[in-house]
Motif scaffolding. Structure first.
Motif, short mmCIF file in Angstrom:
data_model
loop_
_atom_site.label_atom_id
_atom_site.label_comp_id
_atom_site.label_asym_id
_atom_site.label_seq_id
_atom_site.Cartn_x
_atom_site.Cartn_y
_atom_site.Cartn_z
N PHE A 5 39.92 45.72 54.90
CA PHE A 5 41.13 45.08 54.39
C PHE A 5 41.00 44.79 52.90
O PHE A 5 41.93 45.01 52.12
CB PHE A 5 41.40 43.79 55.16
CG PHE A 5 42.46 42.93 54.51
CD1 PHE A 5 43.81 43.24 54.64
CD2 PHE A 5 42.10 41.81 53.77
CE1 PHE A 5 44.78 42.46 54.03
CE2 PHE A 5 43.07 41.02 53.17
CZ PHE A 5 44.42 41.35 53.30
N MET A 6 39.84 44.30 52.49
CA MET A 6 39.63 43.97 51.09
C MET A 6 39.65 45.22 50.21
O MET A 6 40.07 45.18 49.06
CB MET A 6 38.31 43.20 50.93
CG MET A 6 38.33 41.85 51.61
SD MET A 6 36.74 40.97 51.55
CE MET A 6 36.70 40.47 49.84
N GLU A 7 39.20 46.36 50.78
CA GLU A 7 39.26 47.62 50.04
C GLU A 7 40.71 48.03 49.79
O GLU A 7 41.06 48.48 48.69
CB GLU A 7 38.53 48.71 50.83
CG GLU A 7 38.30 50.00 50.07
CD GLU A 7 39.44 50.99 50.20
OE1 GLU A 7 39.60 51.86 49.31
OE2 GLU A 7 40.18 50.88 51.19
N VAL A 8 41.56 47.86 50.80
CA VAL A 8 42.98 48.17 50.64
C VAL A 8 43.61 47.23 49.61
O VAL A 8 44.40 47.66 48.76
CB VAL A 8 43.71 48.05 52.00
CG1 VAL A 8 45.23 48.20 51.82
CG2 VAL A 8 43.20 49.11 52.97
N PHE A 9 43.27 45.95 49.67
CA PHE A 9 43.79 44.98 48.70
C PHE A 9 43.38 45.36 47.28
O PHE A 9 44.19 45.29 46.34
CB PHE A 9 43.29 43.58 49.04
CG PHE A 9 43.72 42.53 48.06
CD1 PHE A 9 44.99 41.98 48.13
CD2 PHE A 9 42.85 42.10 47.06
CE1 PHE A 9 45.40 41.01 47.21
CE2 PHE A 9 43.25 41.14 46.14
CZ PHE A 9 44.52 40.59 46.22
N ALA A 10 42.10 45.75 47.11
CA ALA A 10 41.61 46.14 45.78
C ALA A 10 42.37 47.36 45.26
O ALA A 10 42.68 47.45 44.07
CB ALA A 10 40.11 46.42 45.83
N PHE A 11 42.67 48.30 46.17
CA PHE A 11 43.42 49.49 45.75
C PHE A 11 44.83 49.12 45.30
O PHE A 11 45.32 49.62 44.28
CB PHE A 11 43.49 50.50 46.89
CG PHE A 11 44.46 51.62 46.60
CD1 PHE A 11 44.14 52.61 45.68
CD2 PHE A 11 45.70 51.66 47.21
CE1 PHE A 11 45.04 53.62 45.38
CE2 PHE A 11 46.60 52.67 46.92
CZ PHE A 11 46.28 53.66 46.01
N PHE A 12 45.51 48.26 46.06
CA PHE A 12 46.87 47.85 45.67
C PHE A 12 46.83 47.11 44.32
O PHE A 12 47.71 47.29 43.48
CB PHE A 12 47.49 46.96 46.74
CG PHE A 12 48.03 47.72 47.91
CD1 PHE A 12 48.85 48.83 47.72
CD2 PHE A 12 47.73 47.35 49.20
CE1 PHE A 12 49.35 49.55 48.79
CE2 PHE A 12 48.22 48.06 50.28
CZ PHE A 12 49.03 49.16 50.08
N PHE A 13 45.82 46.29 44.13
CA PHE A 13 45.63 45.57 42.87
C PHE A 13 45.51 46.56 41.72
O PHE A 13 46.14 46.41 40.66
CB PHE A 13 44.38 44.70 42.99
CG PHE A 13 44.11 43.82 41.81
CD1 PHE A 13 44.90 42.71 41.55
CD2 PHE A 13 43.04 44.09 40.96
CE1 PHE A 13 44.64 41.89 40.47
CE2 PHE A 13 42.77 43.28 39.88
CZ PHE A 13 43.58 42.17 39.63
N GLU A 14 44.68 47.59 41.94
CA GLU A 14 44.51 48.64 40.93
C GLU A 14 45.81 49.40 40.68
O GLU A 14 46.21 49.64 39.53
CB GLU A 14 43.42 49.61 41.39
CG GLU A 14 43.29 50.86 40.54
CD GLU A 14 42.48 51.96 41.22
OE1 GLU A 14 42.33 53.04 40.61
OE2 GLU A 14 42.02 51.75 42.36
N ALA A 15 46.49 49.80 41.77
CA ALA A 15 47.69 50.64 41.65
C ALA A 15 48.82 49.92 40.92
O ALA A 15 49.53 50.53 40.11
CB ALA A 15 48.16 51.07 43.04
N ILE A 16 48.98 48.64 41.18
CA ILE A 16 50.05 47.88 40.53
C ILE A 16 49.85 47.85 39.03
O ILE A 16 50.76 48.14 38.24
CB ILE A 16 50.11 46.45 41.11
CG1 ILE A 16 50.65 46.49 42.55
CG2 ILE A 16 50.99 45.55 40.24
CD1 ILE A 16 50.49 45.18 43.29
N PHE A 17 48.64 47.51 38.61
CA PHE A 17 48.38 47.42 37.17
C PHE A 17 48.31 48.80 36.52
O PHE A 17 48.62 48.93 35.32
CB PHE A 17 47.10 46.62 36.92
CG PHE A 17 47.29 45.14 37.01
CD1 PHE A 17 47.76 44.41 35.93
CD2 PHE A 17 47.04 44.48 38.21
CE1 PHE A 17 47.95 43.05 36.02
CE2 PHE A 17 47.24 43.11 38.31
CZ PHE A 17 47.70 42.39 37.21
#
Length: 450
Positions: free
Chosen positions: A99-111
């Motif tokens: 789950f944290m890996e998915v969250f990190a990816f979304f964090f990256e993708a947004i910015f």
């Protein structure tokens, strides 16, 4: 227990997916840092060449991210479809890092989206540069969390098993297992190293094709400097990895080194051919295995004689280890030779044959990454969860995995060919010279000279 055919095809499909995904995952982790460094240098030196480096790298990075998302999703799907018993046993433990890996990816993708949309919209370019920090952090933490899952498979902890059921579960303790520090550090350093070599090989290729533009020379110098730093870091971290294996997975270290008998003053064996338990044509480095395992040339190193044959990893991992180490040393030599040669004005570093070695450094670094992952995964066999669950116990019993293997192989072929076509078309249409000229015209000045 699944049939041998189901296990074989499940392993083959998982290996194929990881082999393909690791290309885009490695680039996805390393390139954001390269972009950030190039843009920072460009702002600091007020140099449009470095700014354009960041801009073009970011443009290509988006394509690799898109493919990486598809293959990453395939891995998550295959965990449930191909290894249902493994997920049934520990799925709720590894759910947290996944789950944290998915969250990190979304964090990256947004910015990343904000960063790409706001090019030339800031008067102060340092503010635009700040948007790259969460992109680089998100990319790196994606690698951290997914590597934590792999580390857990090699060193499971954070639970007890009572009557076949998991109790006293602590996901955080499971995440911070003994394998985690060395694996995470090694994955990050190799991703940065490989990304730098890939970008260097592109610059060298453009120079080999006859371009004398200063842009490519700056790109080559910057990326090979970074590649050298991260290559040396990778070697140092590899030493820690060897010590981890000696303590927690001695059978893997013994198989990798063809160390059959427990002994002190153990030599390190490189290359060679195995004939039964007789090793021919090998290079033996006295005391080196004892030093690698325990930092003591006289220390005892456990051999394969201490383990039953059914828990011994395949002995061919020795060749994987040799390839990985050889390529790593070769890449360090290439980068070091170029940096020193540039400082001392050695003419051969501009020769075609040497440019070819730098062109090959990108593919060779990716081969080293691939071989390293094969070594990691095959070296854990016969376990999917080291010491607790065998791979054959975890696999699906479905007899149609072979068709899945064919379908996913076709998908990866299309994705690979498609991404190469899009990237080459993108940069052919937008040459360095034209983009520099356009940016200078936008600023109301003259075009850059070569």
């Amino acid at each position: 227990m699944a049939s041998e055919q189901s296990v074989l095809f499940s392993r083959a499909l998982t290996e194929l997916t990881l082999t393909f995904h690791i290309i885009y995952a490695t680039i996805g982790v390393g390139i954001p840092l390269m972009i950030m460094i190039a843009q920072w240098i460009g702002i600091k030196k007020q140099d449009d060449h470095y700014i354009l480096l960041a801009r073009r790298w970011a443009r290509g990075f988006v394509i690799t991210v898109a493919v990486g998302v598809v293959t990453g999703t395939a891995i998550g799907l295959q965990l449930s479809l191909l290894w249902p018993r493994f997920m049934e046993l520990v799925g709720h433990i590894i759910a947290l890092p996944l789950f944290m890996e998915v969250f990190a990816f979304f964090f990256e993708a947004i910015f990343l989206g904000i960063y790409l949309y706001t090019w030339d919209r800031f008067e102060n370019q340092k503010k635009h540069l700040l948007l790259l920090i969460p992109v680089a952090l998100g990319a790196s933490f994606s690698a951290v969390f997914i590597t934590v899952v792999n580390a857990f498979m090699n060193s499971p902890q954070g639970f007890d098993i009572v009557n076949g059921q998991l109790v006293n579960i602590s996901p955080l303790l499971a995440m911070f297992n003994p394998a985690m520090p060395t694996k995470v550090a090694h994955v990050l350093s190799t991703a940065y190293m490989t990304s730098a070599f890939i970008l260097a090989s592109i610059a060298a290729y453009r120079m080999l094709r006859g371009s004398t533009h200063l842009y490519h020379k700056k790109a080559l110098y910057l990326t090979l400097k970074l590649a050298l730093v991260f290559s040396i870091t990778t070697v140092l971290l590899g030493d820690f990895a060897g010590k981890y294996l000696a303590e927690y997975q001695p059978e893997k270290l013994a198989a990798a080194e063809w160390h059959f008998e427990t002994e002190e003053n153990a030599p390190l064996i490189l290359y060679g051919v195995l004939d039964g338990e007789e090793i021919k044509y090998a290079i033996r480095i006295p005391y080196a295995l004892s030093i690698l395992a325990h930092s003591n040339p006289f220390a005892e190193v456990i051999g394969l004689d201490q383990f039953d044959e059914d828990v011994t990893p395949p002995l061919y991992i020795h060749y994987l280890f040799d390839i990985m180490v050889t390529l790593g040393m070769l890449l360090i030599f290439i980068a070091l030779l170029y940096i020193i040669g540039l400082m001392r004005n050695w003419s051969f570093i501009h020769a075609k044959w040497f440019l070819w070695t730098m062109v090959l450094s990108g593919p060779l670094s990716m081969i080293a990454i691939e071989v390293g992952w094969w070594f990691t995964e095959v070296g854990r066999q016969p376990w999917i969860l080291h010491g607790l669950m065998r791979t054959a116990e975890a696999a699906t019993s479905n007899e149609h995995v072979g068709w899945m293997l064919v379908l996913f192989a076709c998908l990866y072929l299309l994705l690979g060919a498609g991404s190469i076509y899009v990237l080459t078309s993108m940069f052919k249409r937008n040459t360095v010279e034209q983009e520099l000229a356009d940016r200078k015209i936008e600023k109301g000045g003259d075009t850059f000279d070569s």
